[in-house]
Design a protein around this motif. Structure first.
Motif, PDB file in Angstrom:
ATOM      1  N   LEU A  50       0.820  -1.205   0.000  1.00  0.00           N
ATOM      2  CA  LEU A  50       0.000   0.000   0.000  1.00  0.00           C
ATOM      3  C   LEU A  50       0.857   1.260   0.000  1.00  0.00           C
ATOM      4  N   GLN A  51       1.918   1.256   0.803  1.00  0.00           N
ATOM      5  CA  GLN A  51       2.813   2.408   0.837  1.00  0.00           C
ATOM      6  C   GLN A  51       3.480   2.626  -0.519  1.00  0.00           C
ATOM      7  N   ALA A  52       3.887   1.530  -1.170  1.00  0.00           N
ATOM      8  CA  ALA A  52       4.525   1.655  -2.484  1.00  0.00           C
ATOM      9  C   ALA A  52       3.535   2.206  -3.515  1.00  0.00           C
ATOM     10  N   VAL A  53       2.298   1.713  -3.463  1.00  0.00           N
ATOM     11  CA  VAL A  53       1.292   2.192  -4.409  1.00  0.00           C
ATOM     12  C   VAL A  53       0.999   3.666  -4.175  1.00  0.00           C
ATOM     13  N   ILE A  54       0.850   4.060  -2.907  1.00  0.00           N
ATOM     14  CA  ILE A  54       0.554   5.460  -2.587  1.00  0.00           C
ATOM     15  C   ILE A  54       1.704   6.361  -3.006  1.00  0.00           C
ATOM     16  N   SER A  55       2.939   5.913  -2.772  1.00  0.00           N
ATOM     17  CA  SER A  55       4.100   6.734  -3.137  1.00  0.00           C
ATOM     18  C   SER A  55       4.245   6.867  -4.648  1.00  0.00           C
ATOM     19  N   ALA A  56       3.838   5.834  -5.399  1.00  0.00           N
ATOM     20  CA  ALA A  56       3.983   5.860  -6.858  1.00  0.00           C
ATOM     21  C   ALA A  56       2.833   6.570  -7.550  1.00  0.00           C
ATOM     22  N   MET A  57       1.812   6.954  -6.814  1.00  0.00           N
ATOM     23  CA  MET A  57       0.652   7.602  -7.422  1.00  0.00           C
ATOM     24  C   MET A  57       1.034   8.960  -7.998  1.00  0.00           C
ATOM     25  N   GLY A  58       0.521   9.235  -9.184  1.00  0.00           N
ATOM     26  CA  GLY A  58       0.712  10.566  -9.752  1.00  0.00           C
ATOM     27  C   GLY A  58      -0.192  11.591  -9.086  1.00  0.00           C
ATOM     28  N   GLU A  59      -1.296  11.139  -8.506  1.00  0.00           N
ATOM     29  CA  GLU A  59      -2.186  12.022  -7.776  1.00  0.00           C
ATOM     30  C   GLU A  59      -1.704  12.155  -6.335  1.00  0.00           C
ATOM     31  N   GLY A  60      -1.969  13.300  -5.759  1.00  0.00           N
ATOM     32  CA  GLY A  60      -1.619  13.523  -4.361  1.00  0.00           C
ATOM     33  C   GLY A  60      -2.636  12.875  -3.436  1.00  0.00           C
ATOM     34  N   LEU A  61      -2.147  12.310  -2.316  1.00  0.00           N
ATOM     35  CA  LEU A  61      -3.032  11.662  -1.345  1.00  0.00           C
ATOM     36  C   LEU A  61      -2.614  12.056   0.061  1.00  0.00           C
ATOM     37  N   ILE A  62      -3.588  12.484   0.837  1.00  0.00           N
ATOM     38  CA  ILE A  62      -3.368  12.882   2.229  1.00  0.00           C
ATOM     39  C   ILE A  62      -4.408  12.170   3.083  1.00  0.00           C
ATOM     40  N   PHE A  63      -3.960  11.628   4.218  1.00  0.00           N
ATOM     41  CA  PHE A  63      -4.887  11.072   5.197  1.00  0.00           C
ATOM     42  C   PHE A  63      -4.722  11.830   6.503  1.00  0.00           C
ATOM     43  N   ILE A  64      -5.799  12.431   6.946  1.00  0.00           N
ATOM     44  CA  ILE A  64      -5.813  13.217   8.184  1.00  0.00           C
ATOM     45  C   ILE A  64      -6.570  12.415   9.232  1.00  0.00           C
ATOM     46  N   THR A  65      -5.946  12.134  10.356  1.00  0.00           N
ATOM     47  CA  THR A  65      -6.629  11.401  11.418  1.00  0.00           C
ATOM     48  C   THR A  65      -7.638  12.300  12.117  1.00  0.00           C
ATOM     49  N   SER A  66      -8.477  11.669  12.904  1.00  0.00           N
ATOM     50  CA  SER A  66      -9.493  12.436  13.632  1.00  0.00           C
ATOM     51  C   SER A  66      -8.862  13.358  14.669  1.00  0.00           C
ATOM     52  N   LYS A  67      -7.583  13.143  15.004  1.00  0.00           N
ATOM     53  CA  LYS A  67      -6.873  14.009  15.947  1.00  0.00           C
ATOM     54  C   LYS A  67      -6.085  15.106  15.234  1.00  0.00           C
ATOM     55  N   ALA A  68      -6.402  15.324  13.966  1.00  0.00           N
ATOM     56  CA  ALA A  68      -5.796  16.409  13.173  1.00  0.00           C
ATOM     57  C   ALA A  68      -4.323  16.177  12.885  1.00  0.00           C
ATOM     58  N   ASN A  69      -3.906  14.916  12.811  1.00  0.00           N
ATOM     59  CA  ASN A  69      -2.524  14.595  12.438  1.00  0.00           C
ATOM     60  C   ASN A  69      -2.477  14.127  10.985  1.00  0.00           C
ATOM     61  N   VAL A  70      -1.415  14.508  10.269  1.00  0.00           N
ATOM     62  CA  VAL A  70      -1.233  14.067   8.885  1.00  0.00           C
ATOM     63  C   VAL A  70      -0.543  12.704   8.930  1.00  0.00           C
ATOM     64  N   ALA A  71      -1.334  11.629   8.795  1.00  0.00           N
ATOM     65  CA  ALA A  71      -0.789  10.276   8.886  1.00  0.00           C
ATOM     66  C   ALA A  71      -0.128   9.839   7.587  1.00  0.00           C
ATOM     67  N   ILE A  72      -0.674  10.256   6.448  1.00  0.00           N
ATOM     68  CA  ILE A  72      -0.136   9.880   5.132  1.00  0.00           C
ATOM     69  C   ILE A  72      -0.076  11.129   4.275  1.00  0.00           C
ATOM     70  N   CYS A  73       1.065  11.307   3.636  1.00  0.00           N
ATOM     71  CA  CYS A  73       1.231  12.404   2.678  1.00  0.00           C
ATOM     72  C   CYS A  73       2.221  11.925   1.621  1.00  0.00           C
ATOM     73  N   ASN A  74       1.719  11.486   0.476  1.00  0.00           N
ATOM     74  CA  ASN A  74       2.610  10.916  -0.535  1.00  0.00           C
ATOM     75  C   ASN A  74       3.427  12.025  -1.228  1.00  0.00           C
ATOM     76  N   PRO A  75       4.451  11.684  -2.001  1.00  0.00           N
ATOM     77  CA  PRO A  75       5.310  12.712  -2.618  1.00  0.00           C
ATOM     78  C   PRO A  75       4.552  13.712  -3.478  1.00  0.00           C
ATOM     79  N   ALA A  76       3.522  13.261  -4.201  1.00  0.00           N
ATOM     80  CA  ALA A  76       2.772  14.196  -5.040  1.00  0.00           C
ATOM     81  C   ALA A  76       2.055  15.237  -4.196  1.00  0.00           C
ATOM     82  N   ALA A  77       1.488  14.808  -3.060  1.00  0.00           N
ATOM     83  CA  ALA A  77       0.814  15.762  -2.175  1.00  0.00           C
ATOM     84  C   ALA A  77       1.812  16.623  -1.419  1.00  0.00           C
ATOM     85  N   ASN A  78       3.014  16.093  -1.198  1.00  0.00           N
ATOM     86  CA  ASN A  78       4.036  16.871  -0.487  1.00  0.00           C
ATOM     87  C   ASN A  78       4.445  18.115  -1.275  1.00  0.00           C
ATOM     88  N   LEU A  79       4.298  18.044  -2.619  1.00  0.00           N
ATOM     89  CA  LEU A  79       4.626  19.209  -3.454  1.00  0.00           C
ATOM     90  C   LEU A  79       3.631  20.345  -3.266  1.00  0.00           C
TER      91      LEU A  79
END
Length: 618
Positions: free
Chosen positions: A235-264
């Motif tokens: 899953l991490q490899a797929v998310i990192s290779a995505m051309g689209e940006g992906l962010i997952f925000i937990t209910s505690k307002a923490n950024v749990a996932i931010c792939n390279p495309a979204a990091n830009l």
């Protein structure tokens, strides 16, 4: 882009069990499969239990004769075998509500096992039987496969059955009979080698069973953890290779996932993905995320779209789609945001719109060109018709002129002779007009000759005077007396004058009759040039229009009233003899066209006509 569905890893047990730590009514598909597997595993263990009971009876009867009566124990083993067959049939029968049914079957098996174990112990010595420790095994199994509440119920059942067994022993087996082990009298149980051996074997068996069950549980949990770890890596490899940006925000307002495309998208563009916070994103996206976290009343299947621009030098345009992530227990785990870069798409759309506008303009130009070409064809046809008409009119006029001249010679009355002279004058005038019309209708030739500009202007004005547009215009021609002859093609320059005069008449007729309209022509000689200034009192032009006036097909007239070629052709004809043509105009006041023609054009000299020019000058 649609938000990807993240599959939450299911626990080994049902989410209602004590391992899951939560309580729900219906287990998931994965949990049901695990529960069914555990039910079959318990059935397999029961085959071994039946064999162990039979083996223990044989040893207690023939090897160590301590059992008073083995028949009831064989009956218990038979009941256990029969119930196990029934459990096996039920476990292999698939139903739509198999999850709830499997839990019920598991609970019935554990309760039945506890009752049969109590019966076996009762008929084999009661609480004095060292295998009393086997009560631990059903409790461990219940804890593994059953929900928390049912496992507690199994513990309570074991306590009640053991209590009844102890009470029965104390009361001498009231109602159930008493089946003590056959040991010699007067000895403590642990002093009896048979009992000591039996207790040791029971202890070893319990340890082996507990160790086996524990090992099975640990092995299964380890396998599930390894599978979860592998799935997480994928899953991490797929998310990192995505051309689209992906962010997952937990209910505690923490950024749990931010792939390279979204990091830009971050403000600095190169933030550490492991330390990204909500405030690192552009204000529009950060505000959207905070609104998501603050609004917890929305349903679990809602989605929302927004667009924002990044603040980096590339200035990318992003469209994101956001939605909640809900756990198996219905609790909100956080929000996932998936975005795609629309920058190139917007550029292509803009380019396409610009190209479409250009094509539309070209189509309009082609449409106008077709109209203008049709108009020119019509004018050519009219010119050809006029030539024919002029020829046809010329013959009767010649006859009228001859008759008038003959009568003028014969008649002696002065009044009649004067009238015949008037007729002759007007016939000559008509003939002159027809000759000029025929001259204009003939194709232009490349013949250069010495030309009097004043005479050329007079001839052109004589034609213009017949145009109805000239009826309300005063024409003032001021020729220079000392104007030299010019070496040029008179037909070309006559065409220039006609175009400019007609444009002047149109400009004055387009203006309201506030004052008398005047067309003024002034010629003068300046150094090596002859300058002709043609001024009108028309509507005039803006400076932007003056700059484009000599372009081909450019016109301010309505469609059908102008071709946009008059000044363009005039400009080319003047520059052909190395002359110049200029415009001076003021909106609302009029326009002045300045034509400057050289005395000896360079093209005549370059064409080898210098000797002819000098000869004519002499």
């Amino acid at each position: 882009m649609e938000r990807p569905e993240f599959k939450k890893k299911e626990p080994i047990m049902d989410s209602t069990s004590n391992i899951g730590g939560t309580s729900v009514d219906m287990p998931s598909q994965c949990t049901r499969e695990a529960l069914a597997e555990h039910i079959l595993w318990l059935i397999r263990l029961r085959w071994i239990a039946v064999g162990c009971i039979v083996l223990a009876c044989l040893m207690g009867t023939y090897v160590f004769p301590v059992l008073p009566n083995a028949v009831p124990i064989y009956v218990c083993a038979g009941l256990l075998l029969l119930s196990n067959i029934m459990y096996l049939v039920a476990a292999k029968t698939r139903e739509s509500r198999a999850g709830r049914r499997d839990i019920t079957i598991g609970m019935i098996q554990v309760e039945t096992d506890l009752v049969l174990l109590t019966a076996v112990l009762h008929f084999s010595g009661g609480v004095s039987n060292p295998f009393i420790l086997l009560y631990v095994v059903p409790i461990i199994i219940a804890t593994i496969i059953l929900p928390r509440s049912m496992s507690y119920a199994a513990v309570l059942t074991a306590i009640v059955l053991f209590g009844l067994l102890a009470a029965s022993e104390l009361a001498g087996g009231i109602g159930l009979g008493h089946y003590p082990l056959n040991f010699p009298e007067g000895k403590v149980l642990w002093e009896n080698p048979s009992y000591a051996l039996g207790a040791f074997i029971a202890f070893v068996c319990v340890l082996a069973v507990v160790r086996h069950l524990t090992r099975v549980v640990i092995s299964r949990m380890t396998a599930k953890e390894l599978e979860a770890a592998r799935n997480n890596d994928v899953l991490q490899a797929v998310i990192s290779a995505m051309g689209e940006g992906l962010i997952f925000i937990t209910s505690k307002a923490n950024v749990a996932i931010c792939n390279p495309a979204a990091n830009l998208w971050c403000n600095n563009g190169d933030a550490n993905p492991e330390s990204v916070s909500i405030d690192d994103f552009p204000p529009t996206l950060a505000g959207h995320i905070k609104a998501l976290l603050s609004d917890g009343d929305k349903p679990s299947d809602w989605t929302e779209r927004i667009e924002f621009d990044t603040g980096d030098p590339a200035h990318r345009h992003i469209e994101v789609k956001s939605g909640p992530v809900t756990g198996i227990d219905g609790q909100r785990l956080g929000h996932v945001i998936v975005g795609r870069d629309l920058t190139e798409h917007r550029k292509l759309t803009k380019d396409l719109m610009e190209r479409t506008e250009e094509v539309t303009e070209i189509n309009e130009m082609l449409k106008m060109s077709r109209i203008e070409m049709a108009q020119r064809e019509k004018m050519v046809a009219i010119g050809q018709m006029a030539t024919g008409i002029a020829h046809e009119i010329g013959n009767p006029l010649a006859s009228i002129s001859s008759v008038a001249q003959y009568l003028a010679r014969k008649i002696t009355v002065d009044e009649q002779k004067e009238q015949l002279l008037i007729i002759q004058y007007h016939v000559d005038r008509i003939s002159t007009i027809l000759r000029r019309m025929l001259g204009l209708s003939r194709p232009a030739t490349g013949e250069y000759k010495w030309t009097d500009i004043n005479e050329l202007i007079d001839n052109t004005l004589s034609l213009i005077n017949f145009d109805k547009r000239a009826q309300s215009v005063t024409i003032e021609n001021t020729p220079a007396d000392d104007l030299p002859m010019l070496w040029l093609n008179p037909q070309n320059i006559e065409q220039v004058f006609i175009n400019i005069f007609i444009n002047a008449l149109d400009a004055m007729n387009a203006k309201e009759q506030e004052q008398e309209h005047k067309l003024k022509i002034v010629t003068e000689s300046k150094d090596d040039l002859v300058e002709i200034r043609i001024s009108d009192t028309g509507i005039g032009m803006k400076s932007e229009v003056c700059k484009r006036a000599f372009e081909s097909f450019f016109t301010t007239k309505e469609i059908g009233k102008g071709t946009g070629l008059g000044l363009f052709i005039s400009y080319n004809l003047v520059t052909e003899v190395d002359g110049a043509i200029l415009l001076e105009s003021e909106l609302g006041k009029g326009t002045t066209v300045i034509i400057r023609l050289p005395l000896r054009p360079k093209k005549a000299l370059l064409a080898g006509d210098e000797a002819q020019v000098d000869a004519l000058e002499r």
